[in-house]
Write a protein that holds these residues in place. Sequence first.
Motif, mmCIF file in Angstrom:
data_model
loop_
_atom_site.group_PDB
_atom_site.id
_atom_site.type_symbol
_atom_site.label_atom_id
_atom_site.label_comp_id
_atom_site.label_asym_id
_atom_site.label_seq_id
_atom_site.Cartn_x
_atom_site.Cartn_y
_atom_site.Cartn_z
ATOM 1 N N PHE A 1 84.424 -74.009 19.802
ATOM 2 C CA PHE A 1 85.761 -74.433 20.215
ATOM 3 C C PHE A 1 85.587 -75.517 21.272
ATOM 4 N N MET B 1 82.825 -79.816 17.369
ATOM 5 C CA MET B 1 83.963 -79.005 17.761
ATOM 6 C C MET B 1 84.722 -78.590 16.514
ATOM 7 N N VAL B 2 85.080 -77.325 16.450
ATOM 8 C CA VAL B 2 85.848 -76.843 15.310
ATOM 9 C C VAL B 2 87.108 -76.149 15.814
ATOM 10 N N TYR B 3 88.057 -75.996 14.914
ATOM 11 C CA TYR B 3 89.277 -75.283 15.268
ATOM 12 C C TYR B 3 89.117 -73.776 15.065
ATOM 13 N N SER B 4 88.328 -73.437 14.048
ATOM 14 C CA SER B 4 88.256 -72.037 13.629
ATOM 15 C C SER B 4 86.830 -71.698 13.218
ATOM 16 N N PRO B 5 86.427 -70.436 13.354
ATOM 17 C CA PRO B 5 85.114 -70.055 12.801
ATOM 18 C C PRO B 5 85.049 -70.294 11.297
ATOM 19 N N LEU B 6 86.196 -70.308 10.639
ATOM 20 C CA LEU B 6 86.203 -70.606 9.197
ATOM 21 C C LEU B 6 85.709 -72.027 8.935
ATOM 22 N N ASP B 7 85.928 -72.937 9.881
ATOM 23 C CA ASP B 7 85.403 -74.305 9.742
ATOM 24 C C ASP B 7 83.886 -74.293 9.778
ATOM 25 N N ALA C 1 82.710 -73.209 6.497
ATOM 26 C CA ALA C 1 82.832 -74.312 5.535
ATOM 27 C C ALA C 1 81.666 -75.284 5.689
ATOM 28 N N LEU C 2 81.284 -75.553 6.933
ATOM 29 C CA LEU C 2 80.129 -76.440 7.172
ATOM 30 C C LEU C 2 78.848 -75.830 6.601
ATOM 31 N N LEU D 1 83.426 -67.000 21.359
ATOM 32 C CA LEU D 1 83.750 -66.554 22.702
ATOM 33 C C LEU D 1 85.197 -66.127 22.763
ATOM 34 N N GLY D 2 85.494 -65.339 23.740
ATOM 35 C CA GLY D 2 86.855 -64.869 23.915
ATOM 36 C C GLY D 2 86.911 -63.355 23.984
ATOM 37 N N THR E 1 90.312 -63.388 20.086
ATOM 38 C CA THR E 1 89.571 -64.192 19.115
ATOM 39 C C THR E 1 88.454 -63.397 18.434
ATOM 40 N N SER F 1 88.650 -62.783 14.674
ATOM 41 C CA SER F 1 88.440 -63.952 13.805
ATOM 42 C C SER F 1 86.954 -64.161 13.530
ATOM 43 N N THR G 1 85.003 -63.527 9.964
ATOM 44 C CA THR G 1 84.206 -64.627 9.411
ATOM 45 C C THR G 1 82.802 -64.135 9.034
#
Lengths: 99, 374
Positions: free
Chosen positions: B96, B121-127, B130-131, B145-146, B150, B153, B157
């Motif tokens: 993040f 930097m990603v918005y979501s662990p799903l990104d 995808a990578l 983290l969080g 979070t 999520s 994932t």
Amino acid sequence: MCLGIPGRITAITDPGAMLATVDVSGIRRTVDVQCVAEPGRPLDDLIGRWALVHVGFAMALVDEEEARATLALLETLGEAEAERDAMRLTADLDRGEAA
Amino acid sequence: MSVWDGFKDAALGRSLVERIAERLDALGATERQPVRLMEVCGGHTHSIFRYGLATVLPPALEFLHGPGCPVCVLPMGRIDDCVAIAEDPRVIFTTFGDAMRVPGSRKSLMQAKADGADIRMVYSPLDALALARRNPDREVVFFGLGFETTMPSTALTVLRAEAEGIANFSLFSQHVTIIPTLKAVLDTPGLTVDGFIGPGHVSMVIGLRPYRFIAETYRKPFVVAGFEPVDVLQSVWMLLGRIAEGRPVIENQYGRVVPEDGNQRARAAMDAVFEERERCEWRGLGSIDRSGVRIRDRYARFDAERRFSVGGAVVADPQACQCGEVLTGTLKPWQCRLFGNGCSPETPVGALMVSSEGACAAWYQYGGARRGAA
């Protein structure tokens, strides 16, 4: 990241994987909806509903009034723009997934 | 411009402030002996500063800004581990954006990226997942983290990665949990808190039951609150009522989002993937027993700490930093010797200055003119 952002579920893109498209202030994003899926009910029932989205996961269903109030709050805090920026940043990845 | 301009319902806000003042008077609270309420969550800290709530409330009420901003409590040793992983040429390190500027002892992730590490930097662990699908010849690591907001999520994932058989994805878990953190606050010698404004979105996941010990054992009232300024004011008013009655209870002001039992599916995913760590380091607070989580053995292959040999060293906070005293409310942000004096949102030394939800950054941004008021 922690405050999340409300969005409207517009389509179920992959029912098996429990993925949906959510419209967040005009930005479309693939979101995992398994935490808000209602057991025994089809996922399509979620279409049109508002959800609080945290880092790509719908975490709570909210009514429209709550969603709009929260959006206004996040705009004031500057968090809405930060969330949208983060979504835009990875739009390529997200499109790749939806396709 | 008035403080009230930002309120959706200024009349309600004003009326709540009046009623809060009445309750403070009835309690005999004064500026010298204020009622001290801790907002645990950085989102509330941000809202309190942005709306100037401390300036409209009587000085007989004091907000303590709690440790609930996960970016702000990231210790340097963990950033060092992330940088070490990210510098491995096989790795695409994803995070993040919030964590990019947190200082490590050598460098931040931002500096590591500038030095050539493949950090995205990603918005979501799903990104990140995808990578990993797109780059099967690379190791994709996600920095999780969080608090419990979070944590589901990243847990989901990991479960998704397992279901899909994605072998080149792993998670570096710096997730922390709220209950041991609250216990640590409550057990801090010399720290008096009269009640808590409870975190909204953590509670959306874990529900209200885990907080019961705060009322039963520590005899403090606790109100889970929404993030609108009137939510915070209403929660303050509720807390003062319970204090006056001598009736500590756990209450939910944010029922429109927080169900009594939390989110079952999210809790199940967290329980499946994570287990307690015996010890977890916090910036400013030192080690708090069982306050962090790591990945269970069953999912060991998705654990970046096991896939990459990281130092795992505990690195002391910078000596001049007084983050710990600010986190526990014994110092106001501006009383720290580094505040605005080498430590600012542009060049943070302590992590409380990094995130807009950190007490120091919030004070820096909104509080400069209000020093005497809160």
